[in-house]
Write a protein that holds these residues in place. Sequence first.
Motif, PDB file in Angstrom:
ATOM      1  N   GLU A   1       0.740  -1.439   0.015  1.00  0.00           N
ATOM      2  CA  GLU A   1       0.043  -0.087   0.026  1.00  0.00           C
ATOM      3  C   GLU A   1       0.822   1.278  -0.108  1.00  0.00           C
ATOM      4  OE1 GLU A   1      -3.347   0.973   2.652  1.00  0.00           O
ATOM      5  OE2 GLU A   1      -3.799  -1.357   2.533  1.00  0.00           O
ATOM      6  N   GLN A   2       1.777   1.240   0.785  1.00  0.00           N
ATOM      7  CA  GLN A   2       2.775   2.541   0.825  1.00  0.00           C
ATOM      8  C   GLN A   2       3.557   2.709  -0.584  1.00  0.00           C
ATOM      9  OE1 GLN A   2       2.525   4.394   3.824  1.00  0.00           O
ATOM     10  NE2 GLN A   2       1.061   2.754   4.174  1.00  0.00           N
ATOM     11  N   GLU A   3       3.628   1.956  -1.319  1.00  0.00           N
ATOM     12  CA  GLU A   3       4.471   2.096  -2.575  1.00  0.00           C
ATOM     13  C   GLU A   3       3.559   2.161  -3.866  1.00  0.00           C
ATOM     14  OE1 GLU A   3       7.428   2.156  -2.387  1.00  0.00           O
ATOM     15  OE2 GLU A   3       7.881   1.808  -0.272  1.00  0.00           O
ATOM     16  N   ARG A   4       2.015   2.211  -3.739  1.00  0.00           N
ATOM     17  CA  ARG A   4       1.359   2.369  -4.865  1.00  0.00           C
ATOM     18  C   ARG A   4       1.308   3.686  -5.437  1.00  0.00           C
ATOM     19  NH1 ARG A   4      -3.681  -1.015  -2.265  1.00  0.00           N
ATOM     20  NH2 ARG A   4      -2.546  -2.922  -1.975  1.00  0.00           N
ATOM     21  N   GLY A   5       1.150   3.845  -6.668  1.00  0.00           N
ATOM     22  CA  GLY A   5       1.212   5.165  -7.488  1.00  0.00           C
ATOM     23  C   GLY A   5       2.650   5.366  -7.940  1.00  0.00           C
ATOM     24  N   ARG A   6       3.469   4.257  -8.058  1.00  0.00           N
ATOM     25  CA  ARG A   6       4.783   4.468  -8.707  1.00  0.00           C
ATOM     26  C   ARG A   6       4.769   3.513  -9.706  1.00  0.00           C
ATOM     27  NH1 ARG A   6       9.132   2.890  -4.143  1.00  0.00           N
ATOM     28  NH2 ARG A   6      10.601   3.706  -5.994  1.00  0.00           N
ATOM     29  N   GLY A   7       3.901   3.102 -10.396  1.00  0.00           N
ATOM     30  CA  GLY A   7       3.624   2.218 -11.516  1.00  0.00           C
ATOM     31  C   GLY A   7       4.163   0.752 -11.530  1.00  0.00           C
ATOM     32  N   ILE A   8       4.522   0.266 -10.179  1.00  0.00           N
ATOM     33  CA  ILE A   8       4.956  -0.958  -9.975  1.00  0.00           C
ATOM     34  C   ILE A   8       3.747  -2.227 -10.260  1.00  0.00           C
ATOM     35  CG2 ILE A   8       5.618  -2.776  -7.936  1.00  0.00           C
ATOM     36  CD1 ILE A   8       6.508  -0.019  -6.575  1.00  0.00           C
ATOM     37  N   GLY A   9       2.752  -1.942 -10.253  1.00  0.00           N
ATOM     38  CA  GLY A   9       1.389  -2.748 -10.391  1.00  0.00           C
ATOM     39  C   GLY A   9       1.501  -2.926 -11.845  1.00  0.00           C
ATOM     40  N   LYS A  10       1.436  -1.817 -12.510  1.00  0.00           N
ATOM     41  CA  LYS A  10       1.329  -1.923 -13.880  1.00  0.00           C
ATOM     42  C   LYS A  10       2.407  -2.441 -14.746  1.00  0.00           C
ATOM     43  CE  LYS A  10       0.613   0.843 -18.187  1.00  0.00           C
ATOM     44  NZ  LYS A  10       0.348   2.173 -18.610  1.00  0.00           N
ATOM     45  N   GLN A  11       3.850  -2.147 -14.407  1.00  0.00           N
ATOM     46  CA  GLN A  11       5.201  -2.847 -14.736  1.00  0.00           C
ATOM     47  C   GLN A  11       4.966  -4.477 -14.436  1.00  0.00           C
ATOM     48  OE1 GLN A  11       6.935  -1.362 -16.471  1.00  0.00           O
ATOM     49  NE2 GLN A  11       8.464  -2.938 -16.884  1.00  0.00           N
ATOM     50  N   LEU A  12       4.532  -4.588 -13.274  1.00  0.00           N
ATOM     51  CA  LEU A  12       4.383  -6.144 -12.795  1.00  0.00           C
ATOM     52  C   LEU A  12       3.511  -6.985 -13.933  1.00  0.00           C
ATOM     53  CD1 LEU A  12       4.416  -6.344  -8.989  1.00  0.00           C
ATOM     54  CD2 LEU A  12       6.053  -7.687 -10.284  1.00  0.00           C
ATOM     55  N   LEU A  13       2.394  -6.391 -14.074  1.00  0.00           N
ATOM     56  CA  LEU A  13       1.274  -6.904 -14.986  1.00  0.00           C
ATOM     57  C   LEU A  13       1.827  -7.198 -16.302  1.00  0.00           C
ATOM     58  CD1 LEU A  13      -1.862  -7.478 -15.630  1.00  0.00           C
ATOM     59  CD2 LEU A  13      -1.863  -5.098 -15.967  1.00  0.00           C
ATOM     60  N   LEU A  14       2.069  -6.119 -16.984  1.00  0.00           N
ATOM     61  CA  LEU A  14       2.576  -6.148 -18.336  1.00  0.00           C
ATOM     62  C   LEU A  14       3.839  -6.932 -18.719  1.00  0.00           C
ATOM     63  CD1 LEU A  14       1.875  -2.581 -19.455  1.00  0.00           C
ATOM     64  CD2 LEU A  14       0.687  -4.306 -20.034  1.00  0.00           C
ATOM     65  N   TYR A  15       4.762  -7.020 -17.560  1.00  0.00           N
ATOM     66  CA  TYR A  15       5.947  -8.046 -17.768  1.00  0.00           C
ATOM     67  C   TYR A  15       5.518  -9.384 -17.568  1.00  0.00           C
ATOM     68  CZ  TYR A  15      10.514 -10.278 -17.121  1.00  0.00           C
ATOM     69  OH  TYR A  15      11.602 -10.876 -17.128  1.00  0.00           O
ATOM     70  N   THR A  16       4.570  -9.553 -16.621  1.00  0.00           N
ATOM     71  CA  THR A  16       4.175 -11.079 -16.373  1.00  0.00           C
ATOM     72  C   THR A  16       3.387 -11.616 -17.547  1.00  0.00           C
ATOM     73  OG1 THR A  16       4.104 -10.582 -13.959  1.00  0.00           O
ATOM     74  CG2 THR A  16       3.009 -12.667 -14.693  1.00  0.00           C
ATOM     75  N   LEU A  17       2.430 -10.683 -18.100  1.00  0.00           N
ATOM     76  CA  LEU A  17       1.811 -11.141 -19.386  1.00  0.00           C
ATOM     77  C   LEU A  17       2.745 -11.298 -20.590  1.00  0.00           C
ATOM     78  CD1 LEU A  17      -1.305  -8.732 -18.957  1.00  0.00           C
ATOM     79  CD2 LEU A  17      -1.359 -11.103 -18.606  1.00  0.00           C
ATOM     80  N   TYR A  18       3.890 -10.392 -20.728  1.00  0.00           N
ATOM     81  CA  TYR A  18       4.800 -10.810 -21.689  1.00  0.00           C
ATOM     82  C   TYR A  18       5.626 -12.003 -21.548  1.00  0.00           C
ATOM     83  CZ  TYR A  18       9.412 -10.369 -23.975  1.00  0.00           C
ATOM     84  OH  TYR A  18      10.464 -10.486 -24.719  1.00  0.00           O
ATOM     85  N   LEU A  19       5.896 -12.557 -20.323  1.00  0.00           N
ATOM     86  CA  LEU A  19       6.336 -13.694 -19.982  1.00  0.00           C
ATOM     87  C   LEU A  19       5.401 -14.799 -20.360  1.00  0.00           C
ATOM     88  CD1 LEU A  19       8.280 -13.336 -16.645  1.00  0.00           C
ATOM     89  CD2 LEU A  19       9.262 -13.504 -18.903  1.00  0.00           C
ATOM     90  N   MET A  20       4.214 -14.661 -20.156  1.00  0.00           N
ATOM     91  CA  MET A  20       3.168 -15.615 -20.585  1.00  0.00           C
ATOM     92  C   MET A  20       3.199 -16.103 -22.161  1.00  0.00           C
ATOM     93  SD  MET A  20       0.005 -14.963 -17.957  1.00  0.00           S
ATOM     94  CE  MET A  20      -0.904 -16.407 -18.200  1.00  0.00           C
ATOM     95  N   ARG A  21       3.137 -14.644 -22.728  1.00  0.00           N
ATOM     96  CA  ARG A  21       3.361 -14.659 -23.957  1.00  0.00           C
ATOM     97  C   ARG A  21       4.660 -15.480 -24.748  1.00  0.00           C
ATOM     98  NH1 ARG A  21       1.313 -15.497 -28.865  1.00  0.00           N
ATOM     99  NH2 ARG A  21       2.175 -14.267 -30.629  1.00  0.00           N
ATOM    100  N   MET A  22       5.663 -15.227 -24.237  1.00  0.00           N
ATOM    101  CA  MET A  22       6.928 -15.975 -24.306  1.00  0.00           C
ATOM    102  C   MET A  22       6.797 -17.438 -24.072  1.00  0.00           C
ATOM    103  SD  MET A  22       8.721 -13.869 -25.997  1.00  0.00           S
ATOM    104  CE  MET A  22       7.192 -13.127 -26.479  1.00  0.00           C
ATOM    105  N   ASP A  23       5.952 -17.737 -23.228  1.00  0.00           N
ATOM    106  CA  ASP A  23       5.646 -19.296 -22.827  1.00  0.00           C
ATOM    107  C   ASP A  23       4.639 -19.745 -23.823  1.00  0.00           C
ATOM    108  OD1 ASP A  23       7.376 -19.002 -20.634  1.00  0.00           O
ATOM    109  OD2 ASP A  23       5.838 -19.139 -19.048  1.00  0.00           O
TER     110      ASP A  23
END
Length: 156
Positions: free
Chosen positions: A96-118
Amino acid sequence: MSDMLVKLYDLPPFESVEQYEARTGITIRRALAPEKHVVSKWVGEHFDMRWVSECEVGFARAPITCIIATENGKLLGFACYDTTMKGFFGPTGVDEQERGRGIGKQLLLYTLYLMRMDGYGYAAIGGAGPKDFYAKATGAVVIEGSEPGIYKGMLR
């Protein structure tokens, strides 16, 4: 909560993890097996014990399907895939203290990218909470009739 569907072959462009780290100082990467106890404990303290179970499944896969965000040795967030079901993204969460820094979006997109690579063409976001976030970030759409979906009859 309904599930959502994402076309992995049509992901929006996103900042590479290297560029993101250079800009923010936050590292996004696959977790390592010796970190399982740290990540599991952190997820239990910040979120839900069901999510701990899913993270532990991610650590049992090869390669590990739990992606983490860290800064200066501190865990800030996580995202998993292929835990409850193959082809499913989630759970995911950011301190909660780290929200608003784009971390969630970066985790989401990178993880989805890994799924595509899989080799996945599509990903389901199981029991999607912030539907507007997922729709805006990835073009995800609600899967009609998916509530409770695979979670029907789940022990609590």
